[in-house]
Scaffold this active site. Structure first.
Site, PDB file in Angstrom:
ATOM      1  N   HIS A  63      -1.141  -3.094  -5.570  1.00 19.11           N
ATOM      2  CA  HIS A  63      -0.416  -2.722  -4.364  1.00 19.11           C
ATOM      3  C   HIS A  63      -0.547  -1.216  -4.160  1.00 19.11           C
ATOM      4  CE1 HIS A  63       2.290  -3.095  -1.098  1.00 19.11           C
ATOM      5  NE2 HIS A  63       3.287  -2.415  -1.654  1.00 19.11           N
ATOM      6  N   HIS A  75       4.606   1.923   2.496  1.00 16.16           N
ATOM      7  CA  HIS A  75       3.648   0.886   2.097  1.00 16.16           C
ATOM      8  C   HIS A  75       3.780  -0.315   3.013  1.00 16.16           C
ATOM      9  CE1 HIS A  75       6.763  -1.443  -0.457  1.00 16.16           C
ATOM     10  NE2 HIS A  75       7.397  -0.427   0.076  1.00 16.16           N
ATOM     11  N   CYS A 169      -2.396  -4.014   2.539  1.00 16.27           N
ATOM     12  CA  CYS A 169      -1.856  -2.703   2.157  1.00 16.27           C
ATOM     13  C   CYS A 169      -2.948  -1.697   1.816  1.00 16.27           C
ATOM     14  CB  CYS A 169      -0.889  -2.850   0.978  1.00 16.27           C
ATOM     15  SG  CYS A 169      -1.633  -3.536  -0.520  1.00 16.27           S
TER      16      CYS A 169
END
Length: 238
Positions: A63, A75, A169
């Site tokens: 991530h 994010h 992301c």
């Protein structure tokens, strides 16, 4: 049908409750060091600069986020709740697995700001580890100035469309830091997958998967046509 998809996604994304990026084994993943290089070192806490690219490993995924300063990280994370309510307090609460999975199915996400601790979710944070891979890429470009990176991230805050492969992301952070949205992990995974699919020995497996979909979903034009056309096309292309 929705229950079945949710169950499968739960099995796939289990233990990865904060964000998704398409890091799937066994293909080698870009954005990481080569075998003959030392792995990137974890970043010391509270040493981040505004505009830094942070990444944290999940069970199956990596991530990514952009550090905004003052212990805040922007994010992108799949989330169904912004589609259902405009109540800011509810949306800003920690994203649960259910919200995340429904967001993936609905192809909706939020670019949100969380504390570094919440973003990391107990994982070790790596700092700007992607810079080296981007510089080695086909169109090498260095990172933009940190203030511009952070401003780009702040301008994108809010509800956005989402795609596990094409707008995740990693696309968000590369757009902010390098000026071009891309997912190095997605690119390499798709290349690996294409090579596997084009192999003649896998055509039979593709046909069997098509037959399985017909058994599970019933015989219809939408299931029978791909079952016949896709293996034939792959065979001719291989």
């Amino acid at each position: 049908m929705l229950d079945t998809l949710t169950f499968l996604l739960q099995r796939l994304f289990l233990l990865a409750p904060i964000g998704l990026s398409s890091r799937l084994p066994p293909p080698p993943l870009p954005g990481r060091c080569d075998r003959d290089e030392a792995p990137p070192q974890p970043a010391p806490p509270h040493r981040f600069q505004r505009g830094d690219l942070l990444e944290v490993p999940r069970t199956l995924f990596t991530h990514f986020g952009i550090y905004l300063g003052e212990d805040r990280v922007a994010h992108m994370i799949p989330d169904i709740l912004p589609v259902l309510t405009a109540e800011r307090r509810q949306v800003q609460e920690m994203v649960t697995n259910t919200r995340l999975l429904l967001g993936v199915l609905a192809k909706r996400a939020s670019v949100r700001v969380d504390a570094v601790e919440d973003f990391a979710y107990g994982a070790v944070i790596r700092l700007n580890a992607m810079d080296r891979a981007v510089l080695r890429g086909p169109l090498p470009r260095g990172p933009l100035p940190g203030e511009e990176v952070a401003r780009r991230a702040e301008l994108m805050l809010g509800s956005v469309s989402y795609s596990l492969l094409w707008n995740n992301c990693e696309h968000f952070v590369t757009h902010c830091r390098y000026g071009s949205a891309q997912s190095l992990q997605t690119d390499q995974f798709c290349e690996w997958l294409k090579l596997r699919i084009l192999a003649q020995r896998n055509v039979l497996l593709t046909a069997l998967l098509g037959l399985l979909s017909m058994v599970c979903l019933g015989i219809s034009l939408s299931t029978a046509l791909p079952t016949l056309v896709i293996p034939f096309t792959l065979w001719m292309a291989s």
